[in-house]
Design an enzyme around this catalytic site. Structure first.
Site, PDB file in Angstrom:
ATOM      1  N   GLU A  80      18.093  31.759  28.818  1.00  0.00           N
ATOM      2  CA  GLU A  80      18.941  32.242  27.728  1.00  0.00           C
ATOM      3  C   GLU A  80      20.295  31.542  27.799  1.00  0.00           C
ATOM      4  OE1 GLU A  80      20.803  36.305  28.313  1.00  0.00           O
ATOM      5  OE2 GLU A  80      18.972  36.567  29.486  1.00  0.00           O
ATOM      6  N   CYS A 112      16.274  38.172  29.519  1.00  0.00           N
ATOM      7  CA  CYS A 112      15.807  37.969  30.893  1.00  0.00           C
ATOM      8  C   CYS A 112      14.295  38.028  31.036  1.00  0.00           C
ATOM      9  CB  CYS A 112      16.436  39.008  31.816  1.00  0.00           C
ATOM     10  SG  CYS A 112      18.236  38.997  31.799  1.00  0.00           S
ATOM     11  N   THR A 153      28.578  41.107  37.708  1.00  0.00           N
ATOM     12  CA  THR A 153      27.142  40.810  37.618  1.00  0.00           C
ATOM     13  C   THR A 153      26.896  39.397  37.093  1.00  0.00           C
ATOM     14  OG1 THR A 153      26.909  41.753  35.399  1.00  0.00           O
ATOM     15  CG2 THR A 153      26.613  43.238  37.260  1.00  0.00           C
ATOM     16  N   SER A 202      22.843  49.639  28.601  1.00  0.00           N
ATOM     17  CA  SER A 202      21.794  48.696  29.008  1.00  0.00           C
ATOM     18  C   SER A 202      21.060  49.195  30.249  1.00  0.00           C
ATOM     19  CB  SER A 202      22.408  47.320  29.280  1.00  0.00           C
ATOM     20  OG  SER A 202      21.400  46.364  29.527  1.00  0.00           O
ATOM     21  N   HIS A 234      13.269  43.324  38.112  1.00  0.00           N
ATOM     22  CA  HIS A 234      14.329  42.480  37.575  1.00  0.00           C
ATOM     23  C   HIS A 234      15.646  43.018  38.114  1.00  0.00           C
ATOM     24  CE1 HIS A 234      17.022  40.430  34.911  1.00  0.00           C
ATOM     25  NE2 HIS A 234      17.319  41.531  34.231  1.00  0.00           N
ATOM     26  N   LYS A 243      17.657  52.174  41.312  1.00  0.00           N
ATOM     27  CA  LYS A 243      17.590  53.366  40.468  1.00  0.00           C
ATOM     28  C   LYS A 243      16.200  53.513  39.849  1.00  0.00           C
ATOM     29  CE  LYS A 243      22.477  53.675  39.167  1.00  0.00           C
ATOM     30  NZ  LYS A 243      23.437  53.600  38.029  1.00  0.00           N
ATOM     31  N   ASN A 276      23.362  37.472  39.465  1.00  0.00           N
ATOM     32  CA  ASN A 276      22.454  37.555  38.320  1.00  0.00           C
ATOM     33  C   ASN A 276      22.028  36.165  37.874  1.00  0.00           C
ATOM     34  OD1 ASN A 276      21.070  38.349  36.036  1.00  0.00           O
ATOM     35  ND2 ASN A 276      22.812  39.342  35.052  1.00  0.00           N
ATOM     36  N   SER A 309      16.922  42.351  27.935  1.00  0.00           N
ATOM     37  CA  SER A 309      17.685  43.140  26.970  1.00  0.00           C
ATOM     38  C   SER A 309      17.368  42.725  25.552  1.00  0.00           C
ATOM     39  CB  SER A 309      19.186  42.978  27.236  1.00  0.00           C
ATOM     40  OG  SER A 309      19.538  43.536  28.472  1.00  0.00           O
TER      41      SER A 309
END
Length: 388
Positions: A80, A112, A153, A202, A234, A243, A276, A309
């Site tokens: 991207e 991504c 990030t 996000s 990811h 999380k 990232n 995203s």
């Protein structure tokens, strides 16, 4: 039935980095907000002499033999951070790497997620053409801007994967489940060189997608968390994957929860220090898992959660092959990280603002860049790539 999957993997990221404690101090933040709240310790800094093409070339060159270059009949370049709205980065890569000229060269984009789609297309192509090989590249530079909420990030690098029959690393199983929705959690307009992101939104969408796709995967396949020895995510920042993992851990026994947490820690060793890399983040995590796990073995199943995203997500599985570590370059990441140079926040800010952009001819100083492939400048609005 012939097994199709990932035969080799290789990684590249530039030689400079910043420390997250120093960045936190410079931005007036508590270091633990970055170290624990985000889950990052270091961040790769991309000099003007590197872009997604040179990083891809540096990653792939290290793993490809002469016979590989002849057997490759397709290059799928996921990014991207493209350098041209028309010409594929894969075409530059084909020339730089000396790959078979009778090969398709395509660039793919969906935030991504595109690296995963490229991998699935490669698997399906090799299934029909088992004597041929496909080079899959996931190369990106994450840019949010200086002193923005997303700055912590950032990062960048490239993961190269060779897909073939009878692979060394893993079989790519035919069990994908996926989901797409029009969501404005992250985007980058054509005119912008930094991303726009609603970070909290996000992160919530990421978790929602994972839970929805995971539920569908279990329904469609009849598999559950007990069928997996590890789950890879990811990781735009490593706390995000943690999380998501915690959302499904209650489905496992205490022993299984311990095992999955141990493998997750192995899967984020390298991402913590690189940052990232958009399309490549899941696959750097996979590389980290395979390289750092002390318990994974042949036949083990690894669940893979890919997210892009905007938004698109997919969950699928890999089955590890008998000598899966042989498909990695021995000591590659340890050497890369050991040889990096820490720079100051002021130096990083200067580099960030000095990227090659605009139509004017420009010659870059490549002497400080030790990589094999570098970007030397712009001439007649054409990027100049050289091999050291």
């Amino acid at each position: 039935m012939t097994v199709i999957g990932i035969d080799k993997m290789s990684f590249f990221s530039p030689q400079q980095y910043i420390d997250m404690v120093e960045l936190a101090n410079a931005r007036g933040e508590e270091p633990d907000k970055y170290l624990i709240g985000i889950g990052q310790t270091q961040q790769a800094v991309i000099p003007p002499t590197q872009d997604v093409v040179t990083m891809a070339a540096n990653a792939a060159d290290e793993m490809l033999t002469a016979s590989d270059r002849k057997a490759i009949t397709m290059i799928l370049f996921a990014t991207e951070s493209g350098i041209d709205n028309s010409k594929s980065g894969a075409v530059y890569l084909q020339r730089l790497l000396g790959i078979n000229p009778y090969a398709r060269t395509i660039e793919l984009k969906q935030a991504c997620y595109a690296g995963t789609f490229a991998l699935m297309q490669a698997r399906d192509y090799v299934t029909l053409h088992p004597t041929e090989k496909v080079l899959v590249i996931a190369s990106d530079i994450a840019r949010y801007g200086l002193k923005t909420s997303g700055e912590v990030t950032q990062g960048g690098g490239a993961v190269a994967m060779l897909v073939s029959a009878n692979p060394a690393i893993a079989q790519i199983n035919q069990d994908s489940q996926y989901l797409s929705r029009d969501v404005m959690d992250f985007w980058r307009p054509i005119y912008a060189d930094t991303a726009r992101v609603d970070g909290k939104y996000s992160a919530n969408i990421y978790q929602d997608f994972f839970k929805a796709i995971w539920t569908r995967y279990k329904q469609k396949t009849g598999l559950d968390i007990n069928n997996f020895q590890a789950l890879a995510f990811h990781l735009p920042f490593t706390k995000m994957g943690l999380k998501a993992l915690r959302d499904v851990l209650p489905e496992a026994s205490e022993t299984q929860q311990t095992n999955l947490m141990r493998e997750f820690e192995a899967s984020r060793v390298y991402n913590k220090r690189i940052g990232n890399l958009y399309t490549g983040s899941l696959y750097l995590s996979l590389y980290s898992l395979l390289d750092n796990s002390k318990t994974l073995k042949a036949g083990d199943h690894v669940g893979m959660f890919s997210y892009g995203s905007g938004a698109e997500g997919e969950f699928y599985s890999l089955t590890l092959r008998p000598h899966f570590k042989a498909g990695l370059i021995n000591g590659q990441l340890e050497e890369l990280l050991a040889n990096r140079k820490q720079i100051t926040i002021a130096e990083y800010e200067t580099i960030f603002d000095n990227q090659l952009s605009g139509p004017l001819d420009r010659q870059l100083d490549t002497q400080q860049d030790t990589a094999k492939f570098v970007l030397s400048g712009l001439k007649n609005e054409q990027r100049q790539y050289i091999c050291h």
